[in-house]
Design an enzyme around this catalytic site. Structure first.
Site, PDB file in Angstrom:
ATOM      1  N   GLY A 326       0.822  -1.203   0.000  1.00  0.00           N
ATOM      2  CA  GLY A 326       0.000   0.000   0.000  1.00  0.00           C
ATOM      3  C   GLY A 326       0.859   1.258   0.000  1.00  0.00           C
ATOM      4  O   GLY A 326       1.948   1.308  -0.583  1.00  0.00           O
ATOM      5  N   SER A 327       0.406   2.262   0.712  1.00  0.00           N
ATOM      6  CA  SER A 327       1.084   3.563   0.690  1.00  0.00           C
ATOM      7  C   SER A 327       2.442   3.549   1.368  1.00  0.00           C
ATOM      8  O   SER A 327       3.206   4.518   1.230  1.00  0.00           O
ATOM      9  CB  SER A 327       0.182   4.621   1.338  1.00  0.00           C
ATOM     10  OG  SER A 327      -0.974   4.826   0.557  1.00  0.00           O
ATOM     11  N   CYS A 328       2.764   2.478   2.106  1.00  0.00           N
ATOM     12  CA  CYS A 328       4.118   2.362   2.675  1.00  0.00           C
ATOM     13  C   CYS A 328       5.168   2.286   1.568  1.00  0.00           C
ATOM     14  O   CYS A 328       6.357   2.482   1.815  1.00  0.00           O
ATOM     15  CB  CYS A 328       4.218   1.133   3.571  1.00  0.00           C
ATOM     16  SG  CYS A 328       3.223   1.229   5.070  1.00  0.00           S
TER      17      CYS A 328
END
Length: 647
Positions: A326-328
């Site tokens: 994801g956004s990591c």
């Protein structure tokens, strides 16, 4: 008829000749017999003495003491405990069925274990002792010893058995041992003779199997004198074996225990990494299981329940669980674009809430859009459209190269079972894997950690550690072997512009400390301990256009298996980083709501090496945190499944 003197003389002569011949034959036979006796007693005496000695003396192997495993502070996490068992030597037992029947009158024998033992006797050498009852009481051993004359070939023995005092807390890291199987022996061209001792314990998974040869040690031997019934009369001599090497792991049992308690009933994983030597201070996968059940022989019902559990307690999620980050992942995309020169800190992208690529719309999590975004603002507010745009400029191959620099898409060298590589896709990967060409939409999906990108919690912790330090730091799980320190894995400087790294670090700091940051509610208030982090939400289902039109269904309204994964990566303290943390809550919903609060609590627990002061938390949360700390202390004081206290 009268015999003449001549006849008498001839008769006497014949008798004398026959007597001489008979006497000569007797003398020759006696001479041959004497020579044969001399040959056997003198010339071949040593050989026949040894043959006679083998009928009277048995040589038996002495299993070595297995090396113990300790945490970084010297707390035992894999120990050896005395265990009594009853063994039977088939060649000494006479009528085996009769002997076992008499033994059953003295000791409670499990029919299944007896059947297994008899089968083992049939395929093993007749002189090997086979256990028919394990983990028996001292009272049972005493009864067998008192009735020894009536139990030929039956011997009560005391040995060492593996015990894991922390139960599920270290199950996925340390693993467990079980009796040697045929498949275990097949791993070796010339197996160590000690492995052929029935019921000898052998590492099956985790550190126990990766360091099996070091932990096992070397067998000793003893010569014992036995009587005609096979009963041991005395021990003639003994050669002691060599105990296995002790291992000290980098993990902290107190921190590991705290994280298990903090995760509660979640299906989740947390990795805590020290930033000096790369030491893994905690590797937690929840839920866990009791490894002691496997040592003693787990029942079909218990094993079936573990396999059927949808939260997968047997899987070591830290290294075997792979999730879209994801956004990591957005720091990877941003650094690739910065290094390629296709964007800079002053460049902005307009976010109207979506980006149209061909005939398809790729949406931002914020439906109304974020407006103008630069790299730091886009990371702080996790704007998807910004990363779609810069990913199209830089291309997937450079994004993948940056991901590998930061530790993604590779199997890190840690001694655990089934450590995987995950997937860091590029154009060549798709051609090789699927026989297809890379599409522009694939790049857009991967730019925000979706699509084909798959990472493990361990890889995300390494990524956070490298972002924090600017070094090629790698994970170290074994700290020392028999007191000899293992090499540091602090790493060399990364081949990334330090200025670009500082922009990433500042943006991650804003994620946790700016009021507009996605993890602001989970910030650390203590100035000297403040953290920098990044939230991530990993979709596990496709959201259709129809669903978007009527409103996306909330995670809490979905079945557990269809909810998003929540992720958070961070390092702290920001001004002088000491640890990096990766947290994943399976089907927990958003990273800011599910993973960030856990990561904050774990980070503080690791930095303070115990319960942090309430002043480290935002003032509005202190009452709730105080109550949480109290519950966790109570939970940690409860006995584990193995009957051992956590404290």
């Amino acid at each position: 008829m009268r015999r003449t003197p001549k006849d008498n003389t001839d008769s006497a002569r014949r008798i004398t000749r026959r007597g001489l011949m008979l006497g000569g034959m007797q003398l020759g036979f006696a001479t041959v017999l004497g020579m044969r006796m001399r040959y056997m007693q003198i010339d071949q005496g040593e050989e026949f003495r040894l043959l006679a000695e083998e009928n009277r003396i048995n040589v038996r192997l002495i299993p070595p003491a297995r090396g113990q495993i300790f945490d970084r502070k010297g707390v035992v996490i894999a120990a050896n405990t005395p265990a009594y068992r009853i063994t039977v030597v088939r060649e000494d037992a006479g009528d085996l069925d009769d002997t076992l029947a008499r033994l059953a009158e003295l000791v409670d024998l499990d029919p299944g274990e007896v059947e297994r033992a008899v089968a083992e006797m049939r395929r093993s050498a007749p002189f090997l002792p086979i256990a028919v009852a394990d983990q028996v009481s001292w009272e049972a051993v005493s009864r067998v010893a008192a009735n020894a004359p009536a139990l030929p070939g039956v011997n009560p023995e005391v040995g060492l058995s593996r015990h894991y005092p922390h139960g599920e807390i270290f199950a996925h890291v340390v693993g467990y041992v079980q009796p040697v199987s045929e498949s275990d022996l097949a791993r070796y061209e010339d197996p160590d003779p000690v492995l052929r001792i029935p019921r000898f314990q052998f590492g099956k998974i985790g550190v126990e199997t990766k360091y099996e040869d070091i932990l096992r040690g070397r067998a000793g031997s003893k010569r014992v004198e036995v009587n005609a019934a096979g009963r041991i009369m005395r021990e003639l001599d003994r050669r002691e074996g060599e105990a296995g090497a002790d291992l000290q792991l980098s993990v902290d049992s107190d921190l590991q225990d705290y994280i298990h308690a903090r995760l509660g009933d979640e299906s989740a994983s947390v990795v805590v990494m020290d930033l000096e030597h790369g030491d893994l201070k905690a590797m937690v996968s929840a839920p866990g299981y009791d490894p002691n059940k496997f040592v003693r022989g787990i029942s079909y019902d218990d094993y079936g329940a573990l396999q059927a559990d949808e939260r997968a307690p047997l899987v070591s999620k830290t290294v075997q669980g792979f999730y879209p980050p994801g956004s990591c992942f957005k720091m990877v995309t941003a650094l690739a674009a910065l290094e390629a020169g296709v964007t800079g800190p002053g460049n902005t992208v307009w976010c109207p809430g979506h980006l149209k690529v061909g005939s398809r719309r790729f949406h931002c999590w914020k439906r109304a859009g974020h407006g103008h975004m630069n790299v730091e603002d886009a990371l702080m507010q996790s704007c998807d459209v910004y990363f779609y745009e810069i990913a199209l400029r830089v291309g997937i191959d450079q994004i993948a190269e940056m991901g590998r620099k930061l530790g993604l898409g590779m199997a890190h060298d840690v001694p655990m079972s089934a450590v995987g590589e995950g997937i860091m896709p590029d154009k060549a990967w798709k051609r090789e894997r699927w026989g297809q060409e890379w599409r522009i939409g694939d790049t857009v999906n991967c730019s925000i950690g979706q699509g084909d990108v798959l990472t493990s919690p361990l890889q995300l912790a390494v990524m956070a550690a490298r972002l924090a330090t600017g070094r090629t730091i790698s994970p170290r799980l074994v700290k020392s072997i028999d007191g000899v320190e293992e090499p540091s894995r602090g790493g060399e400087p990364l081949d990334i512009d330090p200025t670009h790294l500082r922009w990433m670090q500042k943006a991650m700091f804003d994620v946790s400390n700016s009021t507009r940051g996605t993890a602001y509610r989970s910030r650390i208030e203590a100035e000297e301990m403040r953290m920098a982090g990044k939230t991530g939400t990993s979709q596990v289902r496709n959201i259709t256009a129809a669903e978007r039109a009527r409103g996306v269904t909330r995670n809490e309204d979905l079945p557990w298996k269809r909810r998003d994964h929540g992720l958070f990566v961070n390092f702290a303290p920001y001004d002088n980083p000491r640890i990096a943390v990766a947290t994943i809550v399976e089907h927990g919903g958003g990273g800011s709501s599910a993973a960030a609060p856990i990561a904050r609590d774990v980070t503080l627990q690791a930095l303070y090496e115990g319960d942090p002061p309430l002043e480290a938390y935002p003032s509005a949360d202190r009452g709730q945190i105080e109550e949480l700390q109290k519950r966790l202390r109570e939970r940690r004081s409860m006995p584990l499944a193995s009957g051992t206290s956590r404290a």
